[in-house]
Every structure is written in C-alpha cells, then in structure tokens.
Scaffold this motif. Structure first.
Motif, short mmCIF file in Angstrom:
data_model
loop_
_atom_site.label_atom_id
_atom_site.label_comp_id
_atom_site.label_asym_id
_atom_site.label_seq_id
_atom_site.Cartn_x
_atom_site.Cartn_y
_atom_site.Cartn_z
N SER A 145 13.73 95.81 -3.04
CA SER A 145 14.02 94.38 -2.90
C SER A 145 14.85 93.91 -4.09
O SER A 145 14.97 94.60 -5.11
CB SER A 145 12.71 93.59 -2.85
OG SER A 145 12.05 93.64 -4.10
N ALA A 146 15.42 92.69 -3.93
CA ALA A 146 16.22 92.13 -5.02
C ALA A 146 15.36 91.94 -6.27
O ALA A 146 15.82 92.16 -7.39
CB ALA A 146 16.82 90.80 -4.58
N THR A 147 14.10 91.54 -6.05
CA THR A 147 13.20 91.33 -7.20
C THR A 147 12.95 92.62 -7.94
O THR A 147 12.95 92.67 -9.17
CB THR A 147 11.86 90.73 -6.73
OG1 THR A 147 12.11 89.50 -6.08
CG2 THR A 147 10.95 90.48 -7.91
N TRP A 175 19.67 86.92 -10.34
CA TRP A 175 18.48 86.12 -10.03
C TRP A 175 18.80 84.97 -9.09
O TRP A 175 17.98 84.60 -8.25
CB TRP A 175 17.83 85.59 -11.32
CG TRP A 175 17.00 86.62 -12.01
CD1 TRP A 175 17.25 87.23 -13.19
CD2 TRP A 175 15.77 87.18 -11.53
NE1 TRP A 175 16.26 88.14 -13.49
CE2 TRP A 175 15.33 88.12 -12.49
CE3 TRP A 175 14.99 86.98 -10.39
CZ2 TRP A 175 14.17 88.86 -12.34
CZ3 TRP A 175 13.81 87.71 -10.23
CH2 TRP A 175 13.41 88.64 -11.20
N SER A 180 18.59 85.73 -5.54
CA SER A 180 17.23 86.05 -5.09
C SER A 180 16.37 84.79 -5.13
O SER A 180 15.23 84.81 -5.59
CB SER A 180 16.61 87.12 -6.01
OG SER A 180 17.50 88.17 -6.24
N GLU A 229 12.72 84.56 -4.16
CA GLU A 229 11.75 85.32 -4.94
C GLU A 229 11.10 84.45 -5.99
O GLU A 229 11.75 83.59 -6.60
CB GLU A 229 12.44 86.51 -5.63
CG GLU A 229 13.14 87.47 -4.67
CD GLU A 229 12.18 88.23 -3.77
OE1 GLU A 229 10.97 88.25 -4.09
OE2 GLU A 229 12.64 88.78 -2.76
N ALA A 232 12.57 83.23 -9.73
CA ALA A 232 14.02 83.43 -9.80
C ALA A 232 14.68 82.38 -10.70
O ALA A 232 15.50 82.72 -11.56
CB ALA A 232 14.64 83.40 -8.40
#
Length: 200
Positions: A3-5, A37, A40, A43, A46
């Motif tokens: 995931s982006a996180t 960030w 995302s 999330e 972010a």
C-alpha cells in the motif's frame, strides 16, 4: 502490491536510518515525501506526515538560511489540501490555519515573497467546513468556525484575492453546520441567515 502507506513508512524508516549515519535529507527528499503523503490522503496520518516535511523545509529556510529549502507555493498547497481532506482529525482546521499563519509570518518577516493565494485560503476554508460545528467556540473569547470562515473571506478581500465558488461553498457549509446544531447559543436563525447571505 504494498500500500501507499507501507511504501511511505518504509521510505521514512530509510530517511531516519540515513540521518543516524549523518546523512541529512535534502530539499528534494522532503518534497518527494511531501508529495507521496499527499497522494495517500485516505491513509491515517497523511496530513500529519506531509506537514512534518513542510515544516522541515520551513526550518531549513528560515532558521538555517538554506535557500533551496524555501517552500514553494505547491508545497503549501499540498499540505493544506491534505488537511482539507482529513475528516478524522477534529482539529484539522486549526492545523491548516497554523500553516497559513506560518506562511504569512515568513512574508511579514521579509524572508520570502510568497503569500497565501486563493488556493491556500480555499483549502483552509474547506478544512473549516469539515470541522465539528462550534468547535472553535468552547469559550466566549474564541471565534466559532463560522466566524473564522468570515475572517478568512475578509482577509482575501483585503488582499484583493477573489474567492471562487469553492471558497464560498465551504463558508456556506460551515454556517449551515452551525445552524443545524447551534442550540447552546440559540441562534440557528442567524447562522442560517449568514449562510444565505453568502449565496447572494
């Protein structure tokens, strides 16, 4: 795929490790992380992490006189947009306003020629629209979120910045939220009237 996180957290860990080795992140690194960030926004944290990188840029520029660290208008837009999308943090609007004030301070201290533009104000107004109604008026000396929205619109007018439909829409939503829950002040009619006035 990660995931982006996960990717952002791994990159942050690498940055922390290189700092321990005496290698300081450069402006490009902070901007890459700020952009990462802000891609995302769904999330958790972010906006917090994005703002951290913006503050590092501000510190490097204002405190250590590193010209390459001067935040760009896009840097501010990204961080403010992140807070305008953060509906989980009940104080997101306050954090967005702090960024706006810090940007203004750099200008008034004659450290930069950048000032908040229409987009900066728009994102702060949108953060206010997402804030819990009356969250800024826990005591009589504090301004309500609706009053803060009016204050921002006034500042735009003073600086000859033209609010767009998004700015007015956010201010209207803020006053509408007040009208729905404004029981303590028993002024829902006034709140609704203010929202209606912004439509004209």
């Amino acid at each position: 795929p990660p995931s982006a996180t996960t990717t952002n957290n791994n990159t942050t860990m690498m940055m922390n490790a290189t700092t321990k080795w005496g290698i300081q992140p450069d402006p490009t690194t902070h901007r890459i992380m700020l952009q990462a960030w802000c891609q995302s926004l769904d999330e958790k944290g972010a906006a917090f992490h994005a703002t951290g990188h913006l503050l590092k840029l501000q510190e490097g520029f204002a405190k250590f006189d590193i010209d390459e660290m001067e935040p760009t208008l896009e840097d501010y837009h990204l961080a403010l947009k992140a807070w305008s999308h953060d509906t989980k943090d009940k104080t997101a609007h306050k954090k967005a306003m702090r960024i706006l004030k810090s940007m203004d301070k750099l200008y008034t201290d004659r450290l930069t020629e950048l000032r908040p533009d229409e987009t900066c104000f728009k994102y702060v107004l949108q953060a206010l629209a997402n804030a819990p109604p009356l969250s800024s008026s826990s005591d009589s000396s504090s301004k309500s979120t609706g009053e803060l929205a009016d204050q921002l619109l006034d500042q735009m007018e003073e600086r000859f910045l033209q609010p767009d439909t998004d700015c007015y829409g956010a201010a209207i939503r803020t006053w509408r939220n007040h009208a729905v829950v404004d029981k303590k002040r028993t002024r829902p009619q006034e709140d609704a009237a203010r929202a209606n006035a912004l439509l004209k």
